[in-house]
Design a protein around this motif. Structure first.
Motif, PDB file in Angstrom:
ATOM      1  N   LEU A  75      -5.866  18.576  -6.504  1.00 54.17           N
ATOM      2  CA  LEU A  75      -7.220  18.590  -6.756  1.00 54.17           C
ATOM      3  C   LEU A  75      -7.557  17.430  -7.939  1.00 54.17           C
ATOM      4  O   LEU A  75      -8.732  16.813  -8.149  1.00 54.17           O
ATOM      5  N   ALA A  76      -6.531  17.334  -8.891  1.00 56.12           N
ATOM      6  CA  ALA A  76      -6.967  16.338  -9.707  1.00 56.12           C
ATOM      7  C   ALA A  76      -6.693  14.934  -9.435  1.00 56.12           C
ATOM      8  O   ALA A  76      -7.589  13.992  -9.903  1.00 56.12           O
ATOM      9  N   GLU A  77      -5.925  14.690  -8.464  1.00 53.07           N
ATOM     10  CA  GLU A  77      -5.872  13.309  -7.920  1.00 53.07           C
ATOM     11  C   GLU A  77      -6.681  12.875  -6.776  1.00 53.07           C
ATOM     12  O   GLU A  77      -7.038  11.816  -6.366  1.00 53.07           O
ATOM     13  N   GLY A  78      -6.829  13.958  -5.902  1.00 56.09           N
ATOM     14  CA  GLY A  78      -7.763  13.678  -4.474  1.00 56.09           C
ATOM     15  C   GLY A  78      -8.958  14.466  -4.488  1.00 56.09           C
ATOM     16  O   GLY A  78      -9.700  14.350  -3.336  1.00 56.09           O
ATOM     17  N   GLY A  79      -9.049  15.239  -5.507  1.00 52.32           N
ATOM     18  CA  GLY A  79     -10.396  16.263  -5.485  1.00 52.32           C
ATOM     19  C   GLY A  79     -10.359  17.110  -4.224  1.00 52.32           C
ATOM     20  O   GLY A  79      -9.513  17.337  -3.666  1.00 52.32           O
ATOM     21  N   LEU A  80     -11.798  17.523  -3.972  1.00 44.22           N
ATOM     22  CA  LEU A  80     -11.976  18.545  -2.720  1.00 44.22           C
ATOM     23  C   LEU A  80     -11.539  17.681  -1.554  1.00 44.22           C
ATOM     24  O   LEU A  80     -11.290  18.263  -0.330  1.00 44.22           O
ATOM     25  N   TRP A  81     -11.867  16.335  -1.541  1.00 51.16           N
ATOM     26  CA  TRP A  81     -11.751  15.572  -0.065  1.00 51.16           C
ATOM     27  C   TRP A  81     -10.203  15.641   0.232  1.00 51.16           C
ATOM     28  O   TRP A  81      -9.686  16.119   1.405  1.00 51.16           O
ATOM     29  N   TYR A 140      -0.311  21.527 -18.198  1.00 53.17           N
ATOM     30  CA  TYR A 140      -0.454  20.539 -17.237  1.00 53.17           C
ATOM     31  C   TYR A 140      -1.666  20.954 -16.290  1.00 53.17           C
ATOM     32  O   TYR A 140      -2.348  20.306 -15.713  1.00 53.17           O
ATOM     33  N   MET A 141      -1.441  22.451 -15.858  1.00 54.45           N
ATOM     34  CA  MET A 141      -2.240  22.974 -14.965  1.00 54.45           C
ATOM     35  C   MET A 141      -3.908  22.853 -15.507  1.00 54.45           C
ATOM     36  O   MET A 141      -4.725  22.552 -14.834  1.00 54.45           O
ATOM     37  N   LEU A 142      -3.947  23.054 -16.829  1.00 53.25           N
ATOM     38  CA  LEU A 142      -5.340  22.826 -17.418  1.00 53.25           C
ATOM     39  C   LEU A 142      -5.840  21.548 -17.534  1.00 53.25           C
ATOM     40  O   LEU A 142      -7.122  21.331 -17.241  1.00 53.25           O
ATOM     41  N   LYS A 143      -4.779  20.731 -17.782  1.00 53.90           N
ATOM     42  CA  LYS A 143      -5.201  19.162 -18.046  1.00 53.90           C
ATOM     43  C   LYS A 143      -5.627  18.848 -16.612  1.00 53.90           C
ATOM     44  O   LYS A 143      -6.534  18.030 -16.282  1.00 53.90           O
ATOM     45  N   GLU A 144      -5.029  19.250 -15.380  1.00 54.87           N
ATOM     46  CA  GLU A 144      -5.284  18.707 -14.022  1.00 54.87           C
ATOM     47  C   GLU A 144      -6.647  19.469 -13.627  1.00 54.87           C
ATOM     48  O   GLU A 144      -7.333  18.560 -12.883  1.00 54.87           O
ATOM     49  N   LEU A 145      -6.821  20.530 -13.959  1.00 57.58           N
ATOM     50  CA  LEU A 145      -8.088  21.269 -13.550  1.00 57.58           C
ATOM     51  C   LEU A 145      -9.381  20.637 -14.449  1.00 57.58           C
ATOM     52  O   LEU A 145     -10.423  20.546 -13.738  1.00 57.58           O
ATOM     53  N   ARG A 146      -9.070  20.474 -15.704  1.00 55.25           N
ATOM     54  CA  ARG A 146     -10.107  19.728 -16.382  1.00 55.25           C
ATOM     55  C   ARG A 146     -10.460  18.200 -15.789  1.00 55.25           C
ATOM     56  O   ARG A 146     -11.777  18.044 -15.574  1.00 55.25           O
ATOM     57  N   ALA A 147      -9.394  17.560 -15.088  1.00 55.20           N
ATOM     58  CA  ALA A 147      -9.655  16.217 -14.726  1.00 55.20           C
ATOM     59  C   ALA A 147     -10.274  16.473 -13.330  1.00 55.20           C
ATOM     60  O   ALA A 147     -11.235  15.671 -12.934  1.00 55.20           O
ATOM     61  N   PHE A 148     -10.002  17.420 -12.617  1.00 58.90           N
ATOM     62  CA  PHE A 148     -10.546  17.924 -11.169  1.00 58.90           C
ATOM     63  C   PHE A 148     -12.151  18.237 -11.470  1.00 58.90           C
ATOM     64  O   PHE A 148     -13.063  17.842 -10.846  1.00 58.90           O
ATOM     65  N   SER A 149     -12.500  18.731 -12.677  1.00 55.53           N
ATOM     66  CA  SER A 149     -13.887  19.228 -12.952  1.00 55.53           C
ATOM     67  C   SER A 149     -14.760  18.078 -13.340  1.00 55.53           C
ATOM     68  O   SER A 149     -16.073  17.758 -13.022  1.00 55.53           O
ATOM     69  N   HIS A 150     -14.095  16.814 -13.565  1.00 54.07           N
ATOM     70  CA  HIS A 150     -14.800  15.460 -14.083  1.00 54.07           C
ATOM     71  C   HIS A 150     -15.164  14.736 -12.862  1.00 54.07           C
ATOM     72  O   HIS A 150     -15.949  13.824 -12.993  1.00 54.07           O
ATOM     73  N   SER A 151     -14.182  14.965 -11.698  1.00 53.67           N
ATOM     74  CA  SER A 151     -14.337  14.014 -10.773  1.00 53.67           C
ATOM     75  C   SER A 151     -14.103  14.996  -9.376  1.00 53.67           C
ATOM     76  O   SER A 151     -13.017  15.032  -8.912  1.00 53.67           O
ATOM     77  N   PRO A 152     -14.915  15.931  -9.095  1.00 54.34           N
ATOM     78  CA  PRO A 152     -14.506  17.196  -8.171  1.00 54.34           C
ATOM     79  C   PRO A 152     -14.383  16.514  -6.765  1.00 54.34           C
ATOM     80  O   PRO A 152     -13.731  17.259  -5.889  1.00 54.34           O
TER      81      PRO A 152
END
Length: 412
Positions: free
Chosen positions: A334-340, A301-313
């Motif tokens: 990071l996955a749900e709200g990104g850097l913002w 799940y961590m890798l899944k979320e980090l991959r999602a973050f990389s697609h919409s950072p």
């Protein structure tokens, strides 16, 4: 030195800010929400609509009572309305992605209503009320810690006190032992108290410990002993390491006591020993976790979320799009709200506490937030009321005048 006088401890009764009884009473519903809404088995067993209603009522009633008692909401600070609109706008930036992800309505309820309601409650608090709120929360934690220790020892461990039955929890999909609705055996021999799992119980216990160590001006040994023992019985290894780190900062790093040469040498040797023990324990813990099935699931799940973050950072993929199965707060936000969204959390839990600590002239104060952030990072807690409360208690720095801000944490 007597048995009651230990460096960093005090058996004396603390004096708190003198808050009128009516205003003091309205803080209890919020304190109860902070405790029970941290994924307690009670709240996870109720329909979502009911839990939302309970949280909203607990946060709305104090505001209503303040208006009734004083005929207005007191906010001490310049340009409050423009600042409030700015903060709301910062949160609203995350809405479009949540709408695209199919969770626009839950986002509005969670962020632009619930989160803002927490912030408003903190902004209208008066002398000593932020301190008093967390002091009440700690009282609740200590009270239920005593109960959980009793049932964990004599019920779950020694089997002297039998459970009165079982209850079903949606969290794990299993039935768990019910000890008179005062304690639940949710995870075999781990003390979970009222909560669905030990990490959630560890979160509230550690928050109470951090408050005792870094916010109170005097530490009470008996409260601390109860919290320490209960934390140990949760068998949350990462939580125990954070607890040890908090003690090290409180009684070593922040200590003002001058050491003799012999004491300095002993301290150095003890520090080396502690570091060695922590390093060995950490290595063992990581090895044991890496060999377990739960580690593989969490890593997935961590890798899944980090991959999602990389697609919409920048803005992530929207609220509640990756919450199912997640294992920690950082990867989730990071996955749900990104850097913002990450910027919002890091500002309230890391950046503002440094400024707040400086304003209050209490170097130890910032560690309450920093250790909470560390605990927050390893648990699933980004959208819990306790997290919003900790964030709001530093975010008030943006809204309030210095004099009023300091008075909110007044312990006298």
């Amino acid at each position: 030195m007597s048995g009651e006088e230990v460096r960093g401890y005090s058996s004396e009764k603390e004096s708190f800010a003198k808050i009128p009884l009516k205003r003091d009473f309205i803080l209890w519903p919020i304190a109860m929400v902070l405790f029970f809404c941290t994924n307690s088995l009670l709240f996870c067993s109720l329909p979502v609509s009911i839990t939302i209603a309970i949280k909203m009522v607990a946060l709305a009633l104090p505001l209503i009572f303040r208006v009734v008692l004083s005929h207005k909401l007191i906010v001490v600070g310049k340009h409050f309305i423009p600042k409030f609109v700015l903060v709301t706008s910062v949160l609203a930036v995350l809405y479009p992605m949540s709408q695209i992800g199919g969770h626009g309505a839950p986002f509005l309820g969670q962020f632009l209503f619930f989160t803002v309601l927490v912030l408003v409650n903190f902004c209208v608090m008066e002398n000593g009320e932020i301190f008093s709120l967390f002091e009440k929360f700690e009282r609740i934690v200590v009270f239920f810690a005593i109960i959980s220790l009793f049932f964990w020892l004599f019920g779950e461990t020694l089997h002297i006190v039998p459970p009165m039955g079982t209850v079903h929890t949606e969290w794990s999909g299993e039935t768990v032992a019910n000890y008179f609705f005062l304690h639940f055996g949710a995870q075999d021999t781990r003390n979970c108290g009222w909560f669905v799992e030990a990490p959630m119980y560890n979160l509230v216990l550690c928050t109470a410990i951090f408050f005792e160590l870094f916010v109170r001006t005097k530490v009470n040994r008996w409260r601390l002993i109860i919290l320490i023992i209960t934390t140990i019985t949760t068998f949350s290894t990462t939580g125990q390491l954070l607890m040890m780190g908090a003690f090290f900062v409180k009684f070593v790093v922040l200590s003002e006591r001058r050491l003799s040469i012999i004491q300095a040498l002993l301290f150095f040797l003890a520090a080396v020993l502690v570091v060695a023990v922590i390093a060995a324990a950490s290595t063992t813990i990581l090895q044991e976790k890496s060999e377990g099935e739960s580690y593989a699931v969490r890593l997935y799940y961590m890798l899944k979320e980090l991959r999602a973050f990389s697609h919409s950072p920048f803005l992530g993929h929207g609220f509640h799009t990756f919450s199912a199965g997640t294992s920690n707060s950082i990867c989730l936000i990071l996955a749900e709200g990104g850097l913002w969204q990450f910027f919002i959390y890091i500002t309230c839990l890391v950046v503002l506490p440094y400024r707040l600590s400086k304003i209050m002239n209490r170097p130890e104060f910032k560690y309450f937030f920093l250790f909470y952030f560390a605990t927050f990072s390893i648990t699933i807690s980004p959208y819990l009321p306790i997290t919003y409360a900790v964030m709001a208690s530093s975010a008030v720095l943006f809204f309030l005048e210095k004099k009023h801000l300091i008075s909110l944490y007044d312990e006298v």
